[in-house]
Design a protein around this motif. Structure first.
Motif, mmCIF file in Angstrom:
data_model
loop_
_atom_site.group_PDB
_atom_site.id
_atom_site.type_symbol
_atom_site.label_atom_id
_atom_site.label_comp_id
_atom_site.label_asym_id
_atom_site.label_seq_id
_atom_site.Cartn_x
_atom_site.Cartn_y
_atom_site.Cartn_z
ATOM 1 N N VAL A 79 0.867 -1.175 0.000
ATOM 2 C CA VAL A 79 0.000 0.000 0.000
ATOM 3 C C VAL A 79 0.904 1.226 0.000
ATOM 4 O O VAL A 79 1.805 1.344 0.830
ATOM 5 N N VAL A 80 0.665 2.106 -0.956
ATOM 6 C CA VAL A 80 1.475 3.311 -1.128
ATOM 7 C C VAL A 80 0.570 4.510 -0.898
ATOM 8 O O VAL A 80 -0.483 4.624 -1.536
ATOM 9 N N THR A 81 0.968 5.396 0.015
ATOM 10 C CA THR A 81 0.141 6.555 0.332
ATOM 11 C C THR A 81 0.834 7.847 -0.077
ATOM 12 O O THR A 81 2.056 7.900 -0.193
ATOM 13 N N MET A 82 0.036 8.869 -0.262
ATOM 14 C CA MET A 82 0.583 10.163 -0.660
ATOM 15 C C MET A 82 1.032 10.990 0.538
ATOM 16 O O MET A 82 1.898 11.846 0.392
ATOM 17 N N THR A 83 0.439 10.746 1.715
ATOM 18 C CA THR A 83 0.798 11.509 2.917
ATOM 19 C C THR A 83 0.836 10.595 4.136
ATOM 20 O O THR A 83 0.283 9.489 4.119
ATOM 21 N N ALA A 84 1.442 11.111 5.197
ATOM 22 C CA ALA A 84 1.455 10.380 6.472
ATOM 23 C C ALA A 84 0.030 10.232 7.008
ATOM 24 O O ALA A 84 -0.302 9.217 7.623
ATOM 25 N N GLU A 85 -0.814 11.218 6.759
ATOM 26 C CA GLU A 85 -2.212 11.134 7.179
ATOM 27 C C GLU A 85 -2.925 9.978 6.472
ATOM 28 O O GLU A 85 -3.713 9.252 7.089
ATOM 29 N N HIS A 86 -2.656 9.798 5.193
ATOM 30 C CA HIS A 86 -3.257 8.686 4.454
ATOM 31 C C HIS A 86 -2.743 7.353 5.002
ATOM 32 O O HIS A 86 -3.502 6.382 5.113
ATOM 33 N N ARG A 87 -1.461 7.306 5.337
ATOM 34 C CA ARG A 87 -0.887 6.081 5.913
ATOM 35 C C ARG A 87 -1.596 5.748 7.217
ATOM 36 O O ARG A 87 -1.964 4.605 7.464
ATOM 37 N N ALA A 88 -1.819 6.749 8.056
ATOM 38 C CA ALA A 88 -2.533 6.535 9.318
ATOM 39 C C ALA A 88 -3.961 6.045 9.068
ATOM 40 O O ALA A 88 -4.462 5.181 9.795
ATOM 41 N N ALA A 89 -4.608 6.575 8.042
ATOM 42 C CA ALA A 89 -5.969 6.138 7.707
ATOM 43 C C ALA A 89 -5.982 4.678 7.275
ATOM 44 O O ALA A 89 -6.865 3.911 7.680
ATOM 45 N N VAL A 90 -5.008 4.279 6.461
ATOM 46 C CA VAL A 90 -4.908 2.879 6.037
ATOM 47 C C VAL A 90 -4.732 1.987 7.259
ATOM 48 O O VAL A 90 -5.403 0.957 7.410
ATOM 49 N N LEU A 91 -3.828 2.381 8.155
ATOM 50 C CA LEU A 91 -3.555 1.572 9.340
ATOM 51 C C LEU A 91 -4.720 1.598 10.317
ATOM 52 O O LEU A 91 -4.910 0.635 11.077
ATOM 53 N N GLY A 92 -5.523 2.640 10.288
ATOM 54 C CA GLY A 92 -6.734 2.674 11.090
ATOM 55 C C GLY A 92 -7.763 1.667 10.618
ATOM 56 O O GLY A 92 -8.535 1.129 11.405
ATOM 57 N N VAL A 93 -7.759 1.395 9.321
ATOM 58 C CA VAL A 93 -8.688 0.437 8.728
ATOM 59 C C VAL A 93 -8.163 -0.989 8.897
ATOM 60 O O VAL A 93 -8.910 -1.907 9.226
ATOM 61 N N VAL A 94 -6.858 -1.182 8.659
ATOM 62 C CA VAL A 94 -6.225 -2.504 8.764
ATOM 63 C C VAL A 94 -4.875 -2.338 9.468
ATOM 64 O O VAL A 94 -3.838 -2.163 8.809
ATOM 65 N N PRO A 95 -4.844 -2.399 10.791
ATOM 66 C CA PRO A 95 -3.586 -2.229 11.528
ATOM 67 C C PRO A 95 -2.502 -3.224 11.112
ATOM 68 O O PRO A 95 -1.315 -2.899 11.145
ATOM 69 N N GLY A 96 -2.899 -4.391 10.677
ATOM 70 C CA GLY A 96 -1.942 -5.417 10.266
ATOM 71 C C GLY A 96 -1.192 -5.093 8.988
ATOM 72 O O GLY A 96 -0.271 -5.816 8.607
ATOM 73 N N ALA A 97 -1.550 -3.999 8.328
ATOM 74 C CA ALA A 97 -0.882 -3.615 7.079
ATOM 75 C C ALA A 97 0.361 -2.766 7.320
ATOM 76 O O ALA A 97 0.989 -2.295 6.365
ATOM 77 N N LEU A 98 0.752 -2.585 8.567
ATOM 78 C CA LEU A 98 1.862 -1.693 8.918
ATOM 79 C C LEU A 98 3.129 -1.961 8.111
ATOM 80 O O LEU A 98 3.716 -1.040 7.552
ATOM 81 N N ARG A 99 3.555 -3.193 8.038
ATOM 82 C CA ARG A 99 4.845 -3.519 7.391
ATOM 83 C C ARG A 99 4.816 -3.447 5.883
ATOM 84 O O ARG A 99 5.864 -3.535 5.248
ATOM 85 N N ARG A 100 3.650 -3.254 5.304
ATOM 86 C CA ARG A 100 3.549 -3.175 3.844
ATOM 87 C C ARG A 100 2.908 -1.877 3.368
ATOM 88 O O ARG A 100 2.482 -1.768 2.221
ATOM 89 N N THR A 101 2.868 -0.886 4.246
ATOM 90 C CA THR A 101 2.295 0.413 3.908
ATOM 91 C C THR A 101 3.367 1.490 4.008
ATOM 92 O O THR A 101 4.037 1.606 5.037
#
Length: 181
Positions: A79-101
């Protein structure tokens, strides 16, 4: 096939640009899609971005914006995000995606600073899988401060769209070069 998801806010400017540019520079072993944290669901690529992508020979006609949800993240290998805020949103939805975001700029830095074994492989899928596996070690060497957000041009003057697209295009090119060194 490796599945890469690119995330921004509305899914009409930054993430579709990154999706289409990454799909253009990576080989067919990688499938790139995108979504937005507050997507304008069903919308096409924003006109200033579409115009510029078309000028680069990239077809935007089949694109429609969609909303980020847990199933998209769970099905994605990277998962590739444009901002740190987007990264936090992804991890808020799926915390287990940390190592691949990753922030886009972070993924590029990781690829550029990883050892040759971390980007080895027969195709871009294998190289990206190796890069993600080594990301924890590589993150420690580059530090998070060097990665930066890609600015949102939405609703701003035309020059901001050009700047965003130039940055995303440069990041995509740098990623391709780092993966294939």
């Amino acid at each position: 096939m490796l599945s890469m998801l690119v995330v921004c806010t509305g899914n009409i400017c930054r993430s579709p640009a990154a999706q289409l540019l990454l799909a253009d520079v990576l080989d067919s072993s990688v499938s790139v899609s995108s979504a937005g944290t507050r997507a304008l669901v069903g919308a096409a690529v924003a006109e200033p971005v579409a115009r510029r992508l078309t000028g680069l020979g990239i077809d935007t006609s089949g694109f429609t914006a969609r909303a980020l949800d847990s199933s998209l993240v769970e099905r994605s290998d990277v998962v590739v995000t444009m901002t740190a805020e987007h990264r936090a949103a992804v991890l808020g939805v799926v915390p287990g995606a940390l190592r691949r975001t990753f922030l886009l700029t972070e993924l590029v830095l990781l690829a550029e600073h990883a050892g040759a074994d971390a980007v080895s492989g027969r195709d871009d899928e294998a190289r990206l899988r190796a890069l993600v596996a080594a990301a924890g070690r590589t993150r420690a060497t580059i530090g998070p401060a060097r990665a930066h957000d890609v600015a949102d041009p939405y609703g701003r003057e035309d020059a901001r769209y050009a700047e965003m697209l130039a940055e995303v295009r440069e990041q995509a090119t740098r990623l391709r070069c780092a993966l294939r060194r």
